[in-house]
Design a protein around this motif. Structure first.
Motif, PDB file in Angstrom:
ATOM      1  N   PRO A  25       0.510  -0.948   0.087  1.00 46.98           N
ATOM      2  CA  PRO A  25       0.284   0.477  -0.135  1.00 46.98           C
ATOM      3  C   PRO A  25       0.652   0.638  -0.165  1.00 46.98           C
ATOM      4  O   PRO A  25       0.320   1.905  -0.434  1.00 46.98           O
ATOM      5  CB  PRO A  25      -0.431  -0.274   1.172  1.00 46.98           C
ATOM      6  N   ASN A  26       1.863   1.463   0.160  1.00 46.17           N
ATOM      7  CA  ASN A  26       3.010   2.402   0.517  1.00 46.17           C
ATOM      8  C   ASN A  26       3.902   3.046  -1.196  1.00 46.17           C
ATOM      9  O   ASN A  26       4.693   3.725  -1.117  1.00 46.17           O
ATOM     10  CB  ASN A  26       3.874   2.671   1.615  1.00 46.17           C
ATOM     11  N   VAL A  27       3.123   2.044  -1.619  1.00 45.91           N
ATOM     12  CA  VAL A  27       3.715   1.974  -3.441  1.00 45.91           C
ATOM     13  C   VAL A  27       3.103   2.706  -4.126  1.00 45.91           C
ATOM     14  O   VAL A  27       2.034   2.904  -4.147  1.00 45.91           O
ATOM     15  CB  VAL A  27       4.460   0.115  -4.200  1.00 45.91           C
ATOM     16  N   SER A  28       3.346   3.474  -5.142  1.00 48.21           N
ATOM     17  CA  SER A  28       2.840   4.480  -5.721  1.00 48.21           C
ATOM     18  C   SER A  28       3.042   3.925  -7.032  1.00 48.21           C
ATOM     19  O   SER A  28       4.333   3.552  -7.648  1.00 48.21           O
ATOM     20  CB  SER A  28       3.418   6.154  -6.110  1.00 48.21           C
ATOM     21  N   ILE A  29       2.240   3.525  -7.515  1.00 45.71           N
ATOM     22  CA  ILE A  29       1.804   2.670  -8.506  1.00 45.71           C
ATOM     23  C   ILE A  29       1.848   4.429  -9.442  1.00 45.71           C
ATOM     24  O   ILE A  29       0.362   4.611  -9.921  1.00 45.71           O
ATOM     25  CB  ILE A  29       1.102   1.744  -9.130  1.00 45.71           C
ATOM     26  N   VAL A  30       2.556   5.508 -10.237  1.00 45.85           N
ATOM     27  CA  VAL A  30       2.519   6.293 -10.730  1.00 45.85           C
ATOM     28  C   VAL A  30       1.860   6.153 -12.008  1.00 45.85           C
ATOM     29  O   VAL A  30       1.052   7.287 -12.933  1.00 45.85           O
ATOM     30  CB  VAL A  30       3.472   7.170 -11.214  1.00 45.85           C
ATOM     31  N   GLY A  31       1.794   5.384 -13.414  1.00 51.23           N
ATOM     32  CA  GLY A  31       1.370   5.657 -14.213  1.00 51.23           C
ATOM     33  C   GLY A  31       1.484   3.900 -14.713  1.00 51.23           C
ATOM     34  O   GLY A  31       2.214   2.700 -14.173  1.00 51.23           O
ATOM     35  N   ARG A  32       0.761   3.756 -16.096  1.00 56.01           N
ATOM     36  CA  ARG A  32       0.913   2.153 -16.741  1.00 56.01           C
ATOM     37  C   ARG A  32       0.254   1.599 -17.714  1.00 56.01           C
ATOM     38  O   ARG A  32      -0.394   3.231 -18.167  1.00 56.01           O
ATOM     39  CB  ARG A  32       0.139   1.072 -15.547  1.00 56.01           C
ATOM     40  N   HIS A  33       1.257   1.184 -18.658  1.00 55.08           N
ATOM     41  CA  HIS A  33       0.207   0.865 -20.252  1.00 55.08           C
ATOM     42  C   HIS A  33       0.713  -0.809 -20.444  1.00 55.08           C
ATOM     43  O   HIS A  33       2.030  -0.957 -19.921  1.00 55.08           O
ATOM     44  CB  HIS A  33       0.898   1.860 -20.926  1.00 55.08           C
ATOM     45  N   HIS A  34       0.292  -0.890 -21.412  1.00 54.33           N
ATOM     46  CA  HIS A  34       0.138  -2.666 -21.735  1.00 54.33           C
ATOM     47  C   HIS A  34       1.274  -2.567 -22.650  1.00 54.33           C
ATOM     48  O   HIS A  34       1.691  -1.633 -23.627  1.00 54.33           O
ATOM     49  CB  HIS A  34      -1.017  -3.443 -22.328  1.00 54.33           C
ATOM     50  N   GLY A  35       2.164  -3.962 -23.238  1.00 58.38           N
ATOM     51  CA  GLY A  35       2.436  -3.766 -24.105  1.00 58.38           C
ATOM     52  C   GLY A  35       2.275  -4.164 -25.599  1.00 58.38           C
ATOM     53  O   GLY A  35       3.641  -4.216 -26.323  1.00 58.38           O
ATOM     54  N   PHE A  36       1.701  -3.897 -25.603  1.00 54.38           N
ATOM     55  CA  PHE A  36       1.065  -4.287 -27.180  1.00 54.38           C
ATOM     56  C   PHE A  36       0.727  -2.867 -27.358  1.00 54.38           C
ATOM     57  O   PHE A  36      -0.202  -2.469 -28.883  1.00 54.38           O
ATOM     58  CB  PHE A  36      -0.764  -5.151 -27.397  1.00 54.38           C
ATOM     59  N   PHE A  37       1.556  -2.034 -27.771  1.00 51.71           N
ATOM     60  CA  PHE A  37       1.718  -0.507 -28.481  1.00 51.71           C
ATOM     61  C   PHE A  37       1.952  -0.163 -29.813  1.00 51.71           C
ATOM     62  O   PHE A  37       3.195  -1.317 -30.022  1.00 51.71           O
ATOM     63  CB  PHE A  37       1.868   1.061 -27.640  1.00 51.71           C
ATOM     64  N   SER A  38       1.513   0.718 -30.764  1.00 55.30           N
ATOM     65  CA  SER A  38       2.002   0.928 -31.328  1.00 55.30           C
ATOM     66  C   SER A  38       3.165   1.580 -31.793  1.00 55.30           C
ATOM     67  O   SER A  38       3.861   2.412 -30.949  1.00 55.30           O
ATOM     68  CB  SER A  38       1.144   1.473 -32.568  1.00 55.30           C
ATOM     69  N   GLN A  39       3.877   1.837 -32.828  1.00 56.51           N
ATOM     70  CA  GLN A  39       4.981   2.709 -33.114  1.00 56.51           C
ATOM     71  C   GLN A  39       4.520   3.899 -32.807  1.00 56.51           C
ATOM     72  O   GLN A  39       5.075   4.928 -31.953  1.00 56.51           O
ATOM     73  CB  GLN A  39       6.027   2.650 -33.990  1.00 56.51           C
ATOM     74  N   GLU A  40       3.904   4.823 -33.341  1.00 53.17           N
ATOM     75  CA  GLU A  40       3.125   6.092 -33.200  1.00 53.17           C
ATOM     76  C   GLU A  40       2.731   6.027 -31.806  1.00 53.17           C
ATOM     77  O   GLU A  40       2.109   7.382 -31.558  1.00 53.17           O
ATOM     78  CB  GLU A  40       1.668   5.888 -34.184  1.00 53.17           C
ATOM     79  N   GLU A  41       2.177   5.402 -31.383  1.00 57.24           N
ATOM     80  CA  GLU A  41       2.358   6.053 -29.126  1.00 57.24           C
ATOM     81  C   GLU A  41       2.886   5.267 -28.701  1.00 57.24           C
ATOM     82  O   GLU A  41       3.355   6.345 -27.608  1.00 57.24           O
ATOM     83  CB  GLU A  41       1.349   3.683 -28.785  1.00 57.24           C
ATOM     84  N   GLU A  42       3.941   5.910 -29.002  1.00 62.81           N
ATOM     85  CA  GLU A  42       5.387   5.604 -28.658  1.00 62.81           C
ATOM     86  C   GLU A  42       5.674   6.248 -27.759  1.00 62.81           C
ATOM     87  O   GLU A  42       6.421   6.509 -26.761  1.00 62.81           O
ATOM     88  CB  GLU A  42       6.475   4.883 -28.893  1.00 62.81           C
ATOM     89  N   ALA A  43       5.896   7.746 -28.593  1.00 58.98           N
ATOM     90  CA  ALA A  43       6.233   8.636 -28.129  1.00 58.98           C
ATOM     91  C   ALA A  43       4.941   9.419 -26.293  1.00 58.98           C
ATOM     92  O   ALA A  43       5.440  10.399 -26.098  1.00 58.98           O
ATOM     93  CB  ALA A  43       5.506   9.807 -29.273  1.00 58.98           C
ATOM     94  N   ARG A  44       3.775   9.668 -26.747  1.00 61.45           N
ATOM     95  CA  ARG A  44       2.753   9.636 -25.788  1.00 61.45           C
ATOM     96  C   ARG A  44       3.311   8.723 -24.756  1.00 61.45           C
ATOM     97  O   ARG A  44       3.154   9.344 -23.265  1.00 61.45           O
ATOM     98  CB  ARG A  44       1.513   9.274 -26.218  1.00 61.45           C
ATOM     99  N   ILE A  45       3.735   7.759 -24.896  1.00 62.42           N
ATOM    100  CA  ILE A  45       3.993   6.894 -23.917  1.00 62.42           C
ATOM    101  C   ILE A  45       5.224   7.199 -23.174  1.00 62.42           C
ATOM    102  O   ILE A  45       5.652   7.337 -21.302  1.00 62.42           O
ATOM    103  CB  ILE A  45       4.038   5.198 -23.661  1.00 62.42           C
ATOM    104  N   VAL A  46       6.524   8.297 -23.949  1.00 65.75           N
ATOM    105  CA  VAL A  46       7.449   8.012 -23.429  1.00 65.75           C
ATOM    106  C   VAL A  46       6.946   9.452 -22.035  1.00 65.75           C
ATOM    107  O   VAL A  46       7.890   9.882 -21.649  1.00 65.75           O
ATOM    108  CB  VAL A  46       8.338   8.194 -24.825  1.00 65.75           C
ATOM    109  N   GLU A  47       6.283  10.324 -23.350  1.00 67.32           N
ATOM    110  CA  GLU A  47       6.031  11.361 -22.425  1.00 67.32           C
ATOM    111  C   GLU A  47       5.813  11.106 -21.036  1.00 67.32           C
ATOM    112  O   GLU A  47       6.167  11.892 -20.380  1.00 67.32           O
ATOM    113  CB  GLU A  47       5.294  12.402 -23.489  1.00 67.32           C
ATOM    114  N   ASP A  48       4.442  10.280 -20.418  1.00 66.64           N
ATOM    115  CA  ASP A  48       3.890   9.677 -19.766  1.00 66.64           C
ATOM    116  C   ASP A  48       4.697   9.511 -18.730  1.00 66.64           C
ATOM    117  O   ASP A  48       4.474  10.379 -17.485  1.00 66.64           O
ATOM    118  CB  ASP A  48       2.221   9.100 -20.152  1.00 66.64           C
ATOM    119  N   ILE A  49       5.838   9.031 -19.251  1.00 63.94           N
ATOM    120  CA  ILE A  49       6.699   7.863 -18.183  1.00 63.94           C
ATOM    121  C   ILE A  49       7.596   9.042 -17.718  1.00 63.94           C
ATOM    122  O   ILE A  49       7.937   9.547 -16.421  1.00 63.94           O
ATOM    123  CB  ILE A  49       7.658   7.331 -18.831  1.00 63.94           C
TER     124      ILE A  49
END
Length: 244
Positions: free
Chosen positions: A129-153
């Motif tokens: 409970p004291n761990v923070s999951i600040v974000g997540r994304h599944h691993g089946f993303f397209s190349q076009e989605e990568e920039a958005r995932i990197v920015e989210d991280i």
């Protein structure tokens, strides 16, 4: 005594799990040191590095290489390298979550399918409970989605980026974006989120103590047999390899 044991030319630091955890804890506490890339080195990665110079370069540039699998440890001991124990991605992830629960670390999960990703995050929140999951994304993303995932991280700036994309895809992905991710530590953990989520059953302790976890996985996931073929080939080649 040498601080590393070479396996087919690749230097594995002689670190226990506890020493590895301490090293990563120290990295989290440091400020402004850039992303620390942890590679969990299994026989597949070692074999691939013999032909793949780009992957070998990624391994050489990583902050830490751990011995992921009993095959690595046993070969090192048979050749006089004496790695103290295996430090697998799955074991390391659970240890980091335990430590993170005490130290309130933050994690970002990247990988697995959407249902597994969501379930893994839920299990972690309930168990730690004291761990923070600040974000997540599944691993089946397209190349076009990568920039958005990197920015989210980047915007979430996690202490740990847990990357379950499989090897060596995870290693290549982390290396490609390491200057943009804004995480303190990034680590590839194979299919560990499947285990966290309960989708795949972890080998019982007796199987682990007997160093037969690979056999347990093969019995429960027969489709893995092609991947397991690399193990005897690795053992023969690694034992015959003349280290420099």
């Amino acid at each position: 005594m040498d601080a590393v044991a070479k396996i087919m030319g690749i230097p594995f630091p002689k670190l226990t799990m506890d020493q590895t955890l301490q090293m990563l804890s120290d990295v989290v506490e440091r400020d402004g040191s850039g992303l620390f890339h942890v590679v969990t080195g299994n026989p597949e990665i070692v074999m691939s590095c013999q032909q793949d110079t780009q992957l070998r370069s990624i391994i050489d540039e990583a902050g830490l290489l751990t011995a992921d699998g009993i095959g690595i440890v046993m070969v090192s001991r048979m050749k006089g390298g004496h790695l103290p124990e295996r430090v697998t991605g799955c074991d390391l992830l659970f240890k980091l979550l335990e430590a993170g629960n005490r130290k309130k670390w933050s994690f970002y999960l990247l990988g697995a399918d959407e249902a597994t990703s969501a379930r893994a995050a839920e299990v972690i929140r309930q168990t730690y409970p004291n761990v923070s999951i600040v974000g997540r994304h599944h691993g089946f993303f397209s190349q076009e989605e990568e920039a958005r995932i990197v920015e989210d991280i980047r915007s979430k700036a996690p202490d740990f980026l847990i990357t379950a994309l499989g090897a060596p895809r995870a290693e290549r992905w982390i290396h490609k974006y390491k200057s943009s991710l804004n995480a303190k530590i990034a680590i590839g953990v194979g299919g560990s989120l499947d285990i966290v989520a309960g989708k795949v059953k972890r080998a019982p302790q007796i199987w682990q103590r007997l160093h037969a976890e690979w056999l347990f996985r093969l019995i429960n996931q027969p489709s893995r047999w092609r991947r397991q073929l690399i193990l005897p080939r690795f053992a023969v080649r690694a034992l015959l390899y003349r280290e420099r």
